[in-house]
Each structure stands twice: as structure tokens, then as C-alpha cells.
Design an enzyme around this catalytic site. Structure first.
Site, short mmCIF file in Angstrom:
data_model
loop_
_atom_site.label_atom_id
_atom_site.label_comp_id
_atom_site.label_asym_id
_atom_site.label_seq_id
_atom_site.Cartn_x
_atom_site.Cartn_y
_atom_site.Cartn_z
N ASP A 49 0.77 -1.11 0.00
CA ASP A 49 -0.05 0.06 0.02
C ASP A 49 0.78 1.26 -0.14
OD1 ASP A 49 -2.95 1.16 0.75
OD2 ASP A 49 -1.45 2.28 1.78
N LYS A 83 -2.67 5.68 -4.13
CA LYS A 83 -4.04 6.83 -3.97
C LYS A 83 -3.84 8.11 -4.79
CE LYS A 83 -3.97 4.62 0.59
NZ LYS A 83 -2.48 4.57 0.90
N HIS A 116 -7.76 9.45 -1.79
CA HIS A 116 -7.09 9.29 -0.53
C HIS A 116 -7.85 10.11 0.56
CE1 HIS A 116 -2.65 9.18 1.16
NE2 HIS A 116 -3.44 8.99 2.14
N1 LIG Z 1 -5.33 6.33 3.58
C1 LIG Z 1 -4.80 7.10 4.66
O1 LIG Z 1 -5.18 8.04 4.82
C2 LIG Z 1 -3.55 6.34 5.63
C3 LIG Z 1 -3.36 7.05 6.56
C4 LIG Z 1 -2.23 6.50 7.46
C5 LIG Z 1 -1.50 5.25 7.05
N2 LIG Z 1 -2.11 4.55 5.67
C6 LIG Z 1 -1.61 3.35 5.36
O2 LIG Z 1 -1.51 2.55 6.23
C7 LIG Z 1 -0.21 1.66 6.58
C8 LIG Z 1 -0.17 1.67 8.10
O3 LIG Z 1 -0.40 2.59 9.08
P1 LIG Z 1 0.78 3.43 9.70
O4 LIG Z 1 2.23 3.49 8.94
O5 LIG Z 1 0.39 4.81 9.89
O6 LIG Z 1 0.90 2.92 11.22
P2 LIG Z 1 0.68 1.23 11.86
O7 LIG Z 1 0.97 0.22 10.76
O8 LIG Z 1 -0.40 1.21 12.78
O9 LIG Z 1 2.08 1.54 12.70
C9 LIG Z 1 3.56 1.45 12.27
C10 LIG Z 1 4.22 1.80 13.43
O10 LIG Z 1 4.36 0.77 14.29
C11 LIG Z 1 5.80 0.08 14.29
N3 LIG Z 1 5.55 -1.29 14.23
C12 LIG Z 1 5.17 -2.00 13.03
N4 LIG Z 1 5.14 -3.19 13.43
C13 LIG Z 1 5.48 -3.29 14.79
C14 LIG Z 1 5.64 -4.49 15.71
N5 LIG Z 1 5.40 -5.89 15.46
N6 LIG Z 1 5.93 -4.12 16.93
C15 LIG Z 1 6.36 -2.87 17.40
N7 LIG Z 1 6.15 -1.76 16.67
C16 LIG Z 1 5.59 -2.10 15.35
C17 LIG Z 1 6.32 0.86 13.18
O11 LIG Z 1 7.64 0.85 13.31
P3 LIG Z 1 8.98 0.32 12.50
O12 LIG Z 1 8.82 0.69 11.08
O13 LIG Z 1 10.23 1.01 13.12
O14 LIG Z 1 9.04 -1.28 12.71
C18 LIG Z 1 5.68 2.19 13.04
O15 LIG Z 1 6.10 3.17 13.71
C19 LIG Z 1 0.58 2.95 6.20
O16 LIG Z 1 2.14 2.81 6.10
C20 LIG Z 1 -0.04 3.63 4.81
O17 LIG Z 1 0.16 2.64 3.62
C21 LIG Z 1 -3.06 5.15 5.10
#
Ligand SMILES: NC(=O)c1ccc[n+]([C@@H]2O[C@H](COP(=O)([O-])OP(=O)(O)OC[C@H]3O[C@@H](n4cnc5c(N)ncnc54)[C@H](OP(=O)(O)O)[C@@H]3O)[C@@H](O)[C@H]2O)c1
Length: 280
Positions: A49, A83, A116
């Protein structure tokens, strides 16, 4: 249904989408991202994604090209999402934005393309563009992100194609009951962004207790809860051990009581912007 990292759900147009993928928000373009994604592909992830605004589509593209070769799979086995950003919402501008994303990614089609954010007075024109691209066969599935029920209702008044996916912030502190129920009733697949609440739930006592009980980690409990709730999930990590950890959620089950306990953590609390009140 949720048997492995390659298990898929079928969207309302028949396209199969993996239940789990990897997100790349806030990961800069460059060799680290390429390495991260190649590792993920090699270890069984099939869904990635990204978004134009993340500014990393070229590295995602490079990782796809090299990753499929190294893993001995074809591009068709991957599921790639991007997006269209807010400043490009409009009929012609969205079509142009799609072409730009495709070029950066080095692909000739996307599996899923999303609006988005629901920018008022703009998303309907952008949706017409997505419908055209979809009808021409240039995208396998089209959808939206951050749409509340009223945005979906408004969109669907004129839409010829119903969105296949709605990607929203979703985690135990924000269970999105209303949006989820509406999506279920309309055949729209819900997808969770920030499923791990960006790492803010790691010390939550109920989740820690449950993790101990199942001999799993807190992130694994949360991601399993997503899957059992019928929600696609795309946790982000650039750490190889966490990429593996996050994918190891297909070998245990949460009981109904466990599921209810996690549901009860909801506080309608967001870590990201509110789709009804954003200014970008
Ligand atoms: N459509 C939208 O508006 C929108 C908005 C936000 C996000 N997104 C999408 O959703 C994806 C995921 O959301 P997100 O990146 O915001 O947050 P998330 O996946 O909830 O959390 C990511 C964070 O958690 C850490 N992490 C991941 N796995 C872990 C584990 N097993 N243990 C401990 N910490 C862990 C990562 O650090 P490390 O990388 O250091 O491991 C990072 O700091 C995004 O990458 C993006 O593709 C979409």
C-alpha cells in the site's frame, strides 16, 4: 478464509485482494525501502500500500521489479495499491495523476486505486475519472479512503461503479462501527490503516494479557482481531523481524470473548486526521 499471508478476500467485482499487506507511509524513497519490500515479498507478502503523497512510488516500483524476480513470482501475483492526492482531485487531473503514479511505479496497471481523502466538492469528479480508468481496464479495482457514511452515500448517488474498498483508520481505539456496518451492508470491503495505532497500543494491559494467553505479541493480537473482524490490514514496518512478526497471525484464533474484549477498548480515538474536519 484467513489461512496464510496469501489468503484473499473477493471484492464485489470479483477481484481477489490479500487480507494482509504492508504499508509504506513515512518511508522515504531509497535503498532501505527497496530492501524492506523485497524482504516482504520474499517472505510471502503479496500486497503493498502506497500513495502519491508518500513520495516513494519509484522505490516501491523498483522493489516490485526486483522482488518478483528474486521471489520467482510474476507481477500478477502482487496486489499494488496507490492513491490520488487531494490537489489532483478532478476529472482530467485525476487521470493525469494516475498515469504519473503508474510511470513512477513502472507498472502498466494498478490493482487498486483510491481517492485518498474526501475533499468536499471534488471527490465526485475524481470518482468519475476512476470509473473511466476502471472501465477501460486500466485498474483492477477502485475505491476510497477516509470516507464516512455520508461521503459514501453522496458518492453513490451518482456513481456508476460502487467503491470496492474503503480504507480508514481502524484499531482497537477506533472500531468504526457505523462505517463498518454501512460498508458491510453495501458490499464495500473495509481496510484498516494505522492498524497498530502507529505503535501506541503496545503497552495496553488487556492486549498484553491476551498476548500472553495466546503466546503471541500485542501487534499479532491486534492484526488477528482485524482479520477475524473481516477487515483487510496493512501494518507498516521497515524492520525485518517485525515484518515477519506481523505476518505470523494465521496460526491461532481469538475467541468470541477475546474479540468482544478488544472491541470494548474503543474510544472513538483517532491518531490521524478527522475526515469530517481536515484542511489539506
Ligand atoms: N489512507 C490513509 O489516509 C492512510 C493514513 C495512514 C496510513 N495509511 C496506510 O496504512 C499503513 C499503516 O499505517 P501506519 O504506518 O500509519 O501505522 P501502523 O502500521 O499502525 O504502525 C506503524 C508503526 O508501528 C511500528 N511497528 C510495526 N510493527 C510493529 C511491531 N510488530 N512491533 C512494534 N512496533 C511495530 C512501526 O515501526 P518500524 O517501522 O520501526 O517497525 C511504525 O512506527 C501505512 O503505512 C499506509 O500505507 C493510510
Amino acid at each position: 478464509m484467513n489461512k496464510s499471508l496469501q489468503s484473499t478476500t473477493t471484492l464485489h467485482n470479483g477481484v481477489k485482494m490479500p487480507w494482509m499487506g504492508i504499508g509504506v507511509f513515512k518511508v522515504e524513497e531509497g535503498p532501505e525501502l527497496v530492501k524492506t519490500l523485497k524482504y516482504a515479498i520474499k517472505h510471502g507478502y503479496r500486497s503493498i500500500d502506497t500513495a502519491a503523497i508518500y513520495g516513494n512510488e519509484a522505490s516501491v516500483g523498483q522493489a516490485i521489479q526486483e522482488g518478483v524476480k528474486e521471489a520467482g513470482i510474476s507481477r500478477e501475483e502482487l496486489f499494488i495499491t496507490s492513491k490520488v492526492w487531494n490537489s489532483d482531485l478532478g476529472y482530467e487531473s485525476t487521470i493525469a495523476a494516475y498515469e504519473t503514479s503508474l510511470n513512477k511505479l513502472g507498472l502498466d496497471y494498478l490493482d487498486l486505486y483510491l481517492i485518498h481523502w474526501p475533499v468536499e466538492n471534488k471527490y465526485k469528479e475524481a470518482w468519475r475519472a476512476l470509473e473511466s480508468l476502471y472501465k477501460e481496464g486500466k485498474i483492477k479495482a477502485i475505491g476510497v479512503s477516509n470516507f464516512q457514511v455520508h461521503h459514501l452515500e453522496e458518492l453513490m448517488k451518482d456513481a456508476k461503479v460502487k467503491p470496492m474498498v474503503n480504507q480508514v483508520e481502524y484499531h482497537p481505539r477506533l472500531t468504526q462501527k457505523e462505517v463498518h456496518t454501512f460498508c458491510k451492508n453495501n458490499g464495500i470491503q473495509l481496510e484498516a490503516w494505522s492498524p497498530l495505532m502507529q505503535g501506541q497500543l503496545l503497552n495496553q494491559s488487556i492486549l498484553i494479557e491476551m498476548a500472553k494467553k495466546h503466546n503471541k505479541t500485542v501487534p499479532q493480537i491486534i492484526l488477528r482481531w482485524d482479520l477475524q473482524n473481516g477487515v483487510i490490514t496493512i501494518p507498516k514496518s521497515t524492520k525485518e523481524h517485525r515484518i515477519m512478526e506481523n505476518s505470523s497471525v494465521f496460526d491461532f484464533n481469538l475467541s468470541e470473548a477475546d474479540m468482544e474484549r478488544i472491541n470494548s477498548l474503543n474510544q472513538n480515538h483517532r491518531v490521524g486526521p478527522d475526515p469530517d474536519n481536515f484542511d489539506f
